[in-house]
Design a protein around this motif. Structure first.
Motif, PDB file in Angstrom:
ATOM      1  N   ARG A  55       0.837  -1.207   0.000  1.00  0.00           N
ATOM      2  CA  ARG A  55       0.000   0.000   0.000  1.00  0.00           C
ATOM      3  C   ARG A  55       0.870   1.255   0.000  1.00  0.00           C
ATOM      4  NH1 ARG A  55      -2.838  -1.183   4.204  1.00  0.00           N
ATOM      5  NH2 ARG A  55      -1.718   0.072   5.719  1.00  0.00           N
ATOM      6  N   HIS A  56       1.917   1.252   0.796  1.00  0.00           N
ATOM      7  CA  HIS A  56       2.812   2.410   0.850  1.00  0.00           C
ATOM      8  C   HIS A  56       3.621   2.571  -0.445  1.00  0.00           C
ATOM      9  CE1 HIS A  56       2.069   3.860   4.885  1.00  0.00           C
ATOM     10  NE2 HIS A  56       2.115   2.602   5.338  1.00  0.00           N
ATOM     11  N   LEU A  57       3.901   1.458  -1.101  1.00  0.00           N
ATOM     12  CA  LEU A  57       4.648   1.523  -2.364  1.00  0.00           C
ATOM     13  C   LEU A  57       3.803   2.065  -3.507  1.00  0.00           C
ATOM     14  CD1 LEU A  57       6.643  -1.817  -2.243  1.00  0.00           C
ATOM     15  CD2 LEU A  57       7.592   0.480  -2.072  1.00  0.00           C
ATOM     16  N   ARG A  58       2.467   2.041  -3.374  1.00  0.00           N
ATOM     17  CA  ARG A  58       1.591   2.574  -4.428  1.00  0.00           C
ATOM     18  C   ARG A  58       1.675   4.095  -4.520  1.00  0.00           C
ATOM     19  NH1 ARG A  58      -2.592  -1.366  -2.963  1.00  0.00           N
ATOM     20  NH2 ARG A  58      -3.512   0.172  -1.569  1.00  0.00           N
ATOM     21  N   ALA A  59       1.995   4.761  -3.436  1.00  0.00           N
ATOM     22  CA  ALA A  59       2.021   6.228  -3.402  1.00  0.00           C
ATOM     23  C   ALA A  59       3.212   6.760  -4.206  1.00  0.00           C
ATOM     24  CB  ALA A  59       2.119   6.715  -1.962  1.00  0.00           C
ATOM     25  N   PRO A  60       3.028   7.886  -4.900  1.00  0.00           N
ATOM     26  CA  PRO A  60       4.163   8.464  -5.637  1.00  0.00           C
ATOM     27  C   PRO A  60       5.217   9.020  -4.679  1.00  0.00           C
ATOM     28  CG  PRO A  60       2.240   9.881  -5.807  1.00  0.00           C
ATOM     29  CD  PRO A  60       1.799   8.649  -5.093  1.00  0.00           C
ATOM     30  N   GLN A  61       6.463   8.967  -5.105  1.00  0.00           N
ATOM     31  CA  GLN A  61       7.592   9.442  -4.304  1.00  0.00           C
ATOM     32  C   GLN A  61       8.176  10.694  -4.944  1.00  0.00           C
ATOM     33  OE1 GLN A  61       8.619   7.655  -1.469  1.00  0.00           O
ATOM     34  NE2 GLN A  61       6.762   6.481  -1.886  1.00  0.00           N
ATOM     35  N   GLN A  62       8.826  11.504  -4.134  1.00  0.00           N
ATOM     36  CA  GLN A  62       9.543  12.684  -4.623  1.00  0.00           C
ATOM     37  C   GLN A  62      10.960  12.246  -4.979  1.00  0.00           C
ATOM     38  OE1 GLN A  62       7.559  15.250  -4.591  1.00  0.00           O
ATOM     39  NE2 GLN A  62       8.840  16.958  -5.127  1.00  0.00           N
ATOM     40  N   ILE A  63      11.512  12.734  -6.089  1.00  0.00           N
ATOM     41  CA  ILE A  63      12.891  12.361  -6.411  1.00  0.00           C
ATOM     42  C   ILE A  63      13.839  13.122  -5.483  1.00  0.00           C
ATOM     43  CG2 ILE A  63      12.375  11.838  -8.822  1.00  0.00           C
ATOM     44  CD1 ILE A  63      13.990  14.404  -9.495  1.00  0.00           C
ATOM     45  N   ALA A  64      15.020  12.568  -5.311  1.00  0.00           N
ATOM     46  CA  ALA A  64      16.010  13.164  -4.412  1.00  0.00           C
ATOM     47  C   ALA A  64      16.486  14.511  -4.965  1.00  0.00           C
ATOM     48  CB  ALA A  64      17.200  12.221  -4.258  1.00  0.00           C
ATOM     49  N   LYS A  65      16.855  15.394  -4.060  1.00  0.00           N
ATOM     50  CA  LYS A  65      17.299  16.747  -4.434  1.00  0.00           C
ATOM     51  C   LYS A  65      18.526  16.691  -5.343  1.00  0.00           C
ATOM     52  CE  LYS A  65      16.041  20.964  -3.176  1.00  0.00           C
ATOM     53  NZ  LYS A  65      14.709  21.439  -3.530  1.00  0.00           N
ATOM     54  N   CYS A  66      19.410  15.726  -5.097  1.00  0.00           N
ATOM     55  CA  CYS A  66      20.636  15.623  -5.896  1.00  0.00           C
ATOM     56  C   CYS A  66      20.366  15.148  -7.320  1.00  0.00           C
ATOM     57  CB  CYS A  66      21.635  14.698  -5.213  1.00  0.00           C
ATOM     58  SG  CYS A  66      21.009  13.037  -4.983  1.00  0.00           S
ATOM     59  N   ASP A  67      19.219  14.503  -7.557  1.00  0.00           N
ATOM     60  CA  ASP A  67      18.887  14.012  -8.892  1.00  0.00           C
ATOM     61  C   ASP A  67      18.105  15.027  -9.722  1.00  0.00           C
ATOM     62  OD1 ASP A  67      20.096  11.545  -8.463  1.00  0.00           O
ATOM     63  OD2 ASP A  67      18.289  10.725  -7.536  1.00  0.00           O
ATOM     64  N   GLU A  68      17.621  16.098  -9.100  1.00  0.00           N
ATOM     65  CA  GLU A  68      16.801  17.079  -9.818  1.00  0.00           C
ATOM     66  C   GLU A  68      17.504  17.726 -11.014  1.00  0.00           C
ATOM     67  OE1 GLU A  68      14.339  20.058  -8.047  1.00  0.00           O
ATOM     68  OE2 GLU A  68      13.608  18.657  -6.547  1.00  0.00           O
ATOM     69  N   PRO A  69      18.766  18.150 -10.905  1.00  0.00           N
ATOM     70  CA  PRO A  69      19.421  18.768 -12.075  1.00  0.00           C
ATOM     71  C   PRO A  69      19.475  17.838 -13.284  1.00  0.00           C
ATOM     72  CG  PRO A  69      20.702  19.196 -10.111  1.00  0.00           C
ATOM     73  CD  PRO A  69      19.626  18.241  -9.722  1.00  0.00           C
ATOM     74  N   SER A  70      19.749  16.555 -13.070  1.00  0.00           N
ATOM     75  CA  SER A  70      19.833  15.633 -14.209  1.00  0.00           C
ATOM     76  C   SER A  70      18.462  15.388 -14.824  1.00  0.00           C
ATOM     77  CB  SER A  70      20.480  14.312 -13.793  1.00  0.00           C
ATOM     78  OG  SER A  70      19.737  13.709 -12.764  1.00  0.00           O
ATOM     79  N   VAL A  71      17.405  15.339 -13.996  1.00  0.00           N
ATOM     80  CA  VAL A  71      16.056  15.147 -14.521  1.00  0.00           C
ATOM     81  C   VAL A  71      15.616  16.399 -15.280  1.00  0.00           C
ATOM     82  CG1 VAL A  71      13.643  14.766 -13.917  1.00  0.00           C
ATOM     83  CG2 VAL A  71      15.401  13.487 -12.749  1.00  0.00           C
ATOM     84  N   LYS A  72      15.958  17.578 -14.788  1.00  0.00           N
ATOM     85  CA  LYS A  72      15.628  18.814 -15.496  1.00  0.00           C
ATOM     86  C   LYS A  72      16.313  18.894 -16.853  1.00  0.00           C
ATOM     87  CE  LYS A  72      14.548  21.843 -11.621  1.00  0.00           C
ATOM     88  NZ  LYS A  72      15.019  22.921 -10.762  1.00  0.00           N
ATOM     89  N   ARG A  73      17.558  18.371 -16.912  1.00  0.00           N
ATOM     90  CA  ARG A  73      18.289  18.343 -18.168  1.00  0.00           C
ATOM     91  C   ARG A  73      17.631  17.386 -19.168  1.00  0.00           C
ATOM     92  NH1 ARG A  73      22.874  18.681 -15.678  1.00  0.00           N
ATOM     93  NH2 ARG A  73      23.181  16.451 -15.502  1.00  0.00           N
TER      94      ARG A  73
END
Length: 78
Positions: A55-73
């Protein structure tokens, strides 16, 4: 003649940035501007996992702060 003008204008434009299609399928923008992702460990071998854990795994997660620049790219237009 019109096509010649269009070609000359197109040469001066910057090329479009490409979106990484694999990342586009995995990440979505959250309301606050961050990125959300799905949890892992929900594909198979679910019988041994507790109902609470699944049940807890069904909820969406926030990506880690350190991964945000690569995802934005990878997702320039998201």
């Amino acid at each position: 003649m019109y096509s010649e003008v269009r070609v000359r204008l197109k040469e001066k434009e910057m090329p479009k940035m490409k979106t990484n299609r694999a990342a586009a399928k995995r990440f979505r923008r959250s309301a606050k501007g961050g990125f959300k992702r799905a949890s892992s460990h929900m594909r198979h071998i679910l019988t041994k996992k507790s109902t609470k854990r699944k049940r807890h795994l069904r909820a969406p997660q926030q990506i880690a702060k350190c991964d945000e620049p690569s995802v934005k790219r990878m997702l320039p237009y998201l």
